[in-house]
Design an enzyme around this catalytic site. Structure first.
Site, PDB file in Angstrom:
ATOM      1  N   ARG A   1      -0.626   7.704  10.129  1.00 42.14           N
ATOM      2  CA  ARG A   1       0.817   7.712  10.331  1.00 42.14           C
ATOM      3  C   ARG A   1       1.289   9.086   9.905  1.00 42.14           C
ATOM      4  O   ARG A   1       0.928   9.555   8.841  1.00 42.14           O
ATOM      5  CB  ARG A   1       1.466   6.632   9.480  1.00 42.14           C
ATOM      6  CG  ARG A   1       2.979   6.628   9.537  1.00 42.14           C
ATOM      7  CD  ARG A   1       3.513   5.355   8.900  1.00 42.14           C
ATOM      8  NE  ARG A   1       4.955   5.365   8.834  1.00 42.14           N
ATOM      9  CZ  ARG A   1       5.644   5.828   7.787  1.00 42.14           C
ATOM     10  NH1 ARG A   1       5.025   6.288   6.743  1.00 42.14           N
ATOM     11  NH2 ARG A   1       6.956   5.806   7.796  1.00 42.14           N
TER      12      ARG A   1
ATOM     13  N   ASN B   1       0.797  -1.234   0.000  1.00 40.96           N
ATOM     14  CA  ASN B   1       0.000   0.000   0.000  1.00 40.96           C
ATOM     15  C   ASN B   1       0.831   1.287   0.000  1.00 40.96           C
ATOM     16  O   ASN B   1       0.352   2.320  -0.441  1.00 40.96           O
ATOM     17  CB  ASN B   1      -1.051  -0.014   1.130  1.00 40.96           C
ATOM     18  CG  ASN B   1      -0.437  -0.130   2.504  1.00 40.96           C
ATOM     19  OD1 ASN B   1       0.723  -0.509   2.645  1.00 40.96           O
ATOM     20  ND2 ASN B   1      -1.198   0.203   3.520  1.00 40.96           N
TER      21      ASN B   1
ATOM     22  N   CYS C   1      -3.059   0.717   7.033  1.00 44.22           N
ATOM     23  CA  CYS C   1      -3.006   0.019   8.323  1.00 44.22           C
ATOM     24  C   CYS C   1      -3.671   0.864   9.392  1.00 44.22           C
ATOM     25  O   CYS C   1      -4.242   0.350  10.342  1.00 44.22           O
ATOM     26  CB  CYS C   1      -1.560  -0.282   8.705  1.00 44.22           C
ATOM     27  SG  CYS C   1      -0.519   1.169   8.792  1.00 44.22           S
ATOM     28  N   THR C   2      -3.616   2.190   9.220  1.00 40.25           N
ATOM     29  CA  THR C   2      -4.189   3.087  10.226  1.00 40.25           C
ATOM     30  C   THR C   2      -5.585   3.555   9.847  1.00 40.25           C
ATOM     31  O   THR C   2      -6.076   4.539  10.413  1.00 40.25           O
ATOM     32  CB  THR C   2      -3.274   4.306  10.450  1.00 40.25           C
ATOM     33  OG1 THR C   2      -3.024   4.892   9.177  1.00 40.25           O
ATOM     34  CG2 THR C   2      -1.976   3.941  11.123  1.00 40.25           C
TER      35      THR C   2
ATOM     36  N   LYS D   1      13.337  -6.168  -0.613  1.00 36.13           N
ATOM     37  CA  LYS D   1      12.453  -7.082  -1.367  1.00 36.13           C
ATOM     38  C   LYS D   1      11.114  -6.340  -1.435  1.00 36.13           C
ATOM     39  O   LYS D   1      10.362  -6.284  -0.456  1.00 36.13           O
ATOM     40  CB  LYS D   1      12.372  -8.394  -0.602  1.00 36.13           C
ATOM     41  CG  LYS D   1      11.456  -9.536  -0.958  1.00 36.13           C
ATOM     42  CD  LYS D   1      10.538  -9.489  -2.076  1.00 36.13           C
ATOM     43  CE  LYS D   1       9.160 -10.064  -1.758  1.00 36.13           C
ATOM     44  NZ  LYS D   1       8.152  -9.575  -2.701  1.00 36.13           N
TER      45      LYS D   1
ATOM     46  N   GLU E   1       5.980  -4.258  11.699  1.00 39.49           N
ATOM     47  CA  GLU E   1       4.835  -3.328  11.678  1.00 39.49           C
ATOM     48  C   GLU E   1       3.716  -4.098  11.013  1.00 39.49           C
ATOM     49  O   GLU E   1       3.732  -4.276   9.800  1.00 39.49           O
ATOM     50  CB  GLU E   1       5.166  -2.123  10.801  1.00 39.49           C
ATOM     51  CG  GLU E   1       6.358  -1.350  11.245  1.00 39.49           C
ATOM     52  CD  GLU E   1       5.982  -0.239  12.181  1.00 39.49           C
ATOM     53  OE1 GLU E   1       4.810  -0.131  12.546  1.00 39.49           O
ATOM     54  OE2 GLU E   1       6.884   0.505  12.548  1.00 39.49           O
TER      55      GLU E   1
HETATM   56  P1  NAP Z   1       1.573  -9.006   3.191  1.00 35.68           P
HETATM   57  O1  NAP Z   1       0.745  -9.883   2.338  1.00 35.68           O
HETATM   58  O2  NAP Z   1       1.891  -9.444   4.567  1.00 35.68           O
HETATM   59  O3  NAP Z   1       2.912  -8.701   2.364  1.00 35.68           O
HETATM   60  C1  NAP Z   1       3.888  -7.811   2.863  1.00 35.68           C
HETATM   61  C2  NAP Z   1       5.207  -8.084   2.197  1.00 35.68           C
HETATM   62  O4  NAP Z   1       5.656  -9.400   2.551  1.00 35.68           O
HETATM   63  C3  NAP Z   1       5.170  -8.056   0.674  1.00 35.68           C
HETATM   64  O5  NAP Z   1       6.345  -7.445   0.216  1.00 35.68           O
HETATM   65  C4  NAP Z   1       5.151  -9.530   0.315  1.00 35.68           C
HETATM   66  O6  NAP Z   1       5.664  -9.802  -0.972  1.00 35.68           O
HETATM   67  C5  NAP Z   1       6.066 -10.079   1.373  1.00 35.68           C
HETATM   68  N1  NAP Z   1       5.959 -11.521   1.605  1.00 35.68           N
HETATM   69  C6  NAP Z   1       4.950 -12.360   1.300  1.00 35.68           C
HETATM   70  N2  NAP Z   1       5.248 -13.615   1.700  1.00 35.68           N
HETATM   71  C7  NAP Z   1       6.455 -13.561   2.284  1.00 35.68           C
HETATM   72  C8  NAP Z   1       7.301 -14.511   2.908  1.00 35.68           C
HETATM   73  N3  NAP Z   1       6.982 -15.789   3.034  1.00 35.68           N
HETATM   74  N4  NAP Z   1       8.486 -14.095   3.391  1.00 35.68           N
HETATM   75  C9  NAP Z   1       8.854 -12.799   3.308  1.00 35.68           C
HETATM   76  N5  NAP Z   1       8.095 -11.845   2.726  1.00 35.68           N
HETATM   77  C10 NAP Z   1       6.913 -12.221   2.226  1.00 35.68           C
HETATM   78  O7  NAP Z   1       0.845  -7.569   3.338  1.00 35.68           O
HETATM   79  P2  NAP Z   1       0.248  -6.646   2.194  1.00 35.68           P
HETATM   80  O8  NAP Z   1      -1.012  -7.254   1.681  1.00 35.68           O
HETATM   81  O9  NAP Z   1       1.309  -6.254   1.235  1.00 35.68           O
HETATM   82  O10 NAP Z   1      -0.094  -5.331   3.044  1.00 35.68           O
HETATM   83  C11 NAP Z   1      -1.269  -5.178   3.776  1.00 35.68           C
HETATM   84  C12 NAP Z   1      -1.026  -5.446   5.256  1.00 35.68           C
HETATM   85  O11 NAP Z   1       0.031  -4.618   5.721  1.00 35.68           O
HETATM   86  C13 NAP Z   1      -2.233  -5.067   6.111  1.00 35.68           C
HETATM   87  O12 NAP Z   1      -2.412  -6.035   7.108  1.00 35.68           O
HETATM   88  C14 NAP Z   1      -1.837  -3.733   6.711  1.00 35.68           C
HETATM   89  O13 NAP Z   1      -2.507  -3.425   7.909  1.00 35.68           O
HETATM   90  C15 NAP Z   1      -0.362  -3.938   6.907  1.00 35.68           C
HETATM   91  N6  NAP Z   1       0.349  -2.662   6.996  1.00 35.68           N
HETATM   92  C16 NAP Z   1       0.906  -2.325   8.200  1.00 35.68           C
HETATM   93  C17 NAP Z   1       1.537  -1.096   8.343  1.00 35.68           C
HETATM   94  C18 NAP Z   1       2.154  -0.699   9.665  1.00 35.68           C
HETATM   95  O14 NAP Z   1       2.951   0.214   9.657  1.00 35.68           O
HETATM   96  N7  NAP Z   1       1.833  -1.334  10.763  1.00 35.68           N
HETATM   97  C19 NAP Z   1       1.617  -0.222   7.258  1.00 35.68           C
HETATM   98  C20 NAP Z   1       1.039  -0.614   6.048  1.00 35.68           C
HETATM   99  C21 NAP Z   1       0.419  -1.836   5.922  1.00 35.68           C
HETATM  100  P3  NAP Z   1       4.679 -10.162  -2.219  1.00 35.68           P
HETATM  101  O15 NAP Z   1       3.925  -8.919  -2.502  1.00 35.68           O
HETATM  102  O16 NAP Z   1       5.601 -10.565  -3.274  1.00 35.68           O
HETATM  103  O17 NAP Z   1       3.780 -11.270  -1.733  1.00 35.68           O
END
Ligand code: NAP
Length: 470
Positions: free
Chosen positions: A451, A169, A298-299, A192, A264
């Site tokens: 954020r 995002n 996320c927020t 990555k 995070e």
């Molecule tokens: P995600 O599915 O957990 O993916 C995050 C990252 O992890 C991507 O770069 C993904 O790559 C990678 N990844 C996937 N499988 C992996 C593995 N086995 N080992 C290492 N890396 C791996 O999350 P998302 O859908 O991108 O983002 C949405 C989530 O992020 C929501 O839950 C949101 O709340 C959270 N978020 C949190 C914050 C915060 O600061 N707390 C900020 C923004 C978003 P690929 O894309 O190649 O699968």
């Protein structure tokens, strides 16, 4: 335009290259990964599918480059970061174009993400010079039983190779929020990027390349997380993992070795609304907080906990604002744009159908075309509905009616998530007491979770820190 002008060297044919050893490269296997445009649902870009050998190479060079980088004077590291920030901001248009095409970010927000990222890189360079330029001096006679015969000097030293994994995002902003602090502190980085968002990230990395960082200090390996993720996170060359994303982070923390992990993860940010709140202000914040970037933050406000006595009025005010949200493609700068993927849209639909079956009140008709989901407020949501607890990451917002403040706090604290929350009341004393009782990293008072500004502390979603924003 993306992939042209100064960015021409990062693409070969229709496949973007990965970045290792200070060069743009093609994967030896010839394999690539498609990036689907969420709006058209067709392939928009392709990136290299890096192999384990290519990851090994990037790690190896990151390790040796870091040793020299750590000895590079702090002012020089800061100078390079300032240069990269300026280049990033200069090229905001092509990078924003990628954000629009690969993650359907509304055009204006896409530009903001790049500019804000440049500002964060510069700010980090400034702060880094100050924080890292200081150390601590201790004398032994400040501890009982000791003479003044020993001195102790402490200073901050780099960790080594940092593996940075941001989510889709904010693929630029959440990447630089890892890259810049790591680099100013003398670490090297292996990035990555998320698959959706990888091309925006590659353009951003090229800005660092153009700034002249020594080879190997930054690398960017592309490929699906499900394919190279485990190999990266369990790699013996990694000294720290900085990850932002969903539950993937929990799995990583179980697999990683004894290295520092900066995690995070998701949020189910609760918005507690008391009887004395300014309901126009609340409605404005709920709509901005809940529906900006189609709720994919996320927020984002992810559950409204409204006192029964004001809930009807509040829902009416929110509905009036929801009716004004524009829905359509990101290129037209619509408020609500397609969610990132078909599987995300299906997941959101699953939550909506569960709520429907269990009797939630639909304030708008549920409407979906492809990945585009119209904004939806669900009233009278009860704790037995999935949407009361799960993170939709889409433009769907549940309202739970509560009869006491304690009920609201209980719901907030019973959640698996603890990122942010907010409370709306004109009584500041009550606001502070409620904030204190909410088990979240940050609580905003009379404002939606968010954020930023980017220099505010954010990485505090666990005790012992708590942030109260007024
Ligand atoms: P995600 O599915 O957990 O993916 C995050 C990252 O992890 C991507 O770069 C993904 O790559 C990678 N990844 C996937 N499988 C992996 C593995 N086995 N080992 C290492 N890396 C791996 O999350 P998302 O859908 O991108 O983002 C949405 C989530 O992020 C929501 O839950 C949101 O709340 C959270 N978020 C949190 C914050 C915060 O600061 N707390 C900020 C923004 C978003 P690929 O894309 O190649 O699968």
């Amino acid at each position: 335009m993306a992939g042209t002008g100064v960015f021409a060297e990062i693409i070969d044919g229709d496949v973007y290259k990965y970045y290792s050893e200070g060069e743009w490269r093609k994967a030896a296997s010839g394999k690539s990964v498609a990036i689907i445009n969420p709006t058209t649902r067709k392939t928009q870009y392709r990136v290299q599918a890096c192999s384990q050998e290519e990851v090994n190479k990037a790690m190896e060079i990151a390790k040796s480059a870091q040793k020299i980088w750590a000895k590079t004077p702090l002012w020089k590291r800061a100078e390079l970061l300032h240069k990269a920030a300026a280049i990033l901001k200069e090229h905001k248009a092509p990078i924003a174009e990628c954000l629009v095409k690969e993650i359907a970010k509304p055009a204006k927000d896409a530009v903001t993400e790049v500019v804000r990222s440049g500002d964060l890189v510069s700010y980090t360079a400034e702060e880094g010079v100050r924080i890292l330029g200081e150390g601590k001096f201790l004398v032994s006679d400040s501890f009982p039983g000791n003479e003044r015969s020993k001195y102790c000097l402490t200073s901050k030293i780099p960790l080594g190779v940092i593996l940075a994994i941001p989510p889709f995002n904010y693929p630029v902003n959440l990447a630089v929020s890892k890259i810049a602090p790591a680099l100013i502190a003398g670490n090297s980085i292996v990035l990555k990027p998320p698959t959706q968002g990888a091309v925006s990230a590659l353009h951003m990395v090229h800005c660092f390349h153009l700034a002249g960082f020594p080879k190997g200090v930054i690398s960017c390996v592309t490929g699906k997380g499900s394919e190279i993720g485990d190999f990266l996170t369990m790699h013996p060359g990694v000294n720290c993992i900085s990850f932002t994303g969903g539950d993937t982070g929990i799995a990583i923390s179980k697999k990683a070795s004894m290295i520092p992990l900066q995690m995070e993860l998701g949020g189910k940010d609760a918005c507690i609304v008391l009887e004395d709140a300014d309901l126009d202000l609340v409605a404005a914040n709920i709509v901005k907080g809940g529906f900006s970037y189609s709720g994919q933050r996320c927020t984002a406000v992810k559950v409204v906990l409204a006192m029964e006595s004001i809930a009807d009025t509040l829902v009416e005010k929110v509905n009036a604002k929801v009716a004004k949200l524009t829905v359509g493609p990101p290129e037209d700068d619509c408020d609500i744009t397609p969610v990132v993927s078909e599987s995300s849209a299906n997941f959101i639909e699953g939550l909506v159908m569960d709520a429907k079956q269990k009797g939630a009140t639909f304030c708008q008709e549920y409407r979906r075309e492809g990945n585009l989901i119209w904004p939806l407020l669900l009233d009278n949501v009860r704790p037995d509905m999935r949407i009361a607890w799960e993170e939709p990451f889409g433009p769907v917002l549940p309202v739970l009616r509560i009869n006491s403040v304690e009920e609201g706090i209980h719901h907030c604290n019973a959640s698996n998530f603890g990122l942010q929350g907010c409370v709306f009341t004109r009584d500041i004393n009550k606001a502070i007491l409620i904030s204190d009782a909410m088990e979240t990293g940050t609580v905003q008072i009379n404002s939606a979770p968010a954020r930023g500004p980017d220099h505010f502390p954010f990485q505090v979603n666990q005790p012992p820190h708590k942030l109260l924003l007024l």
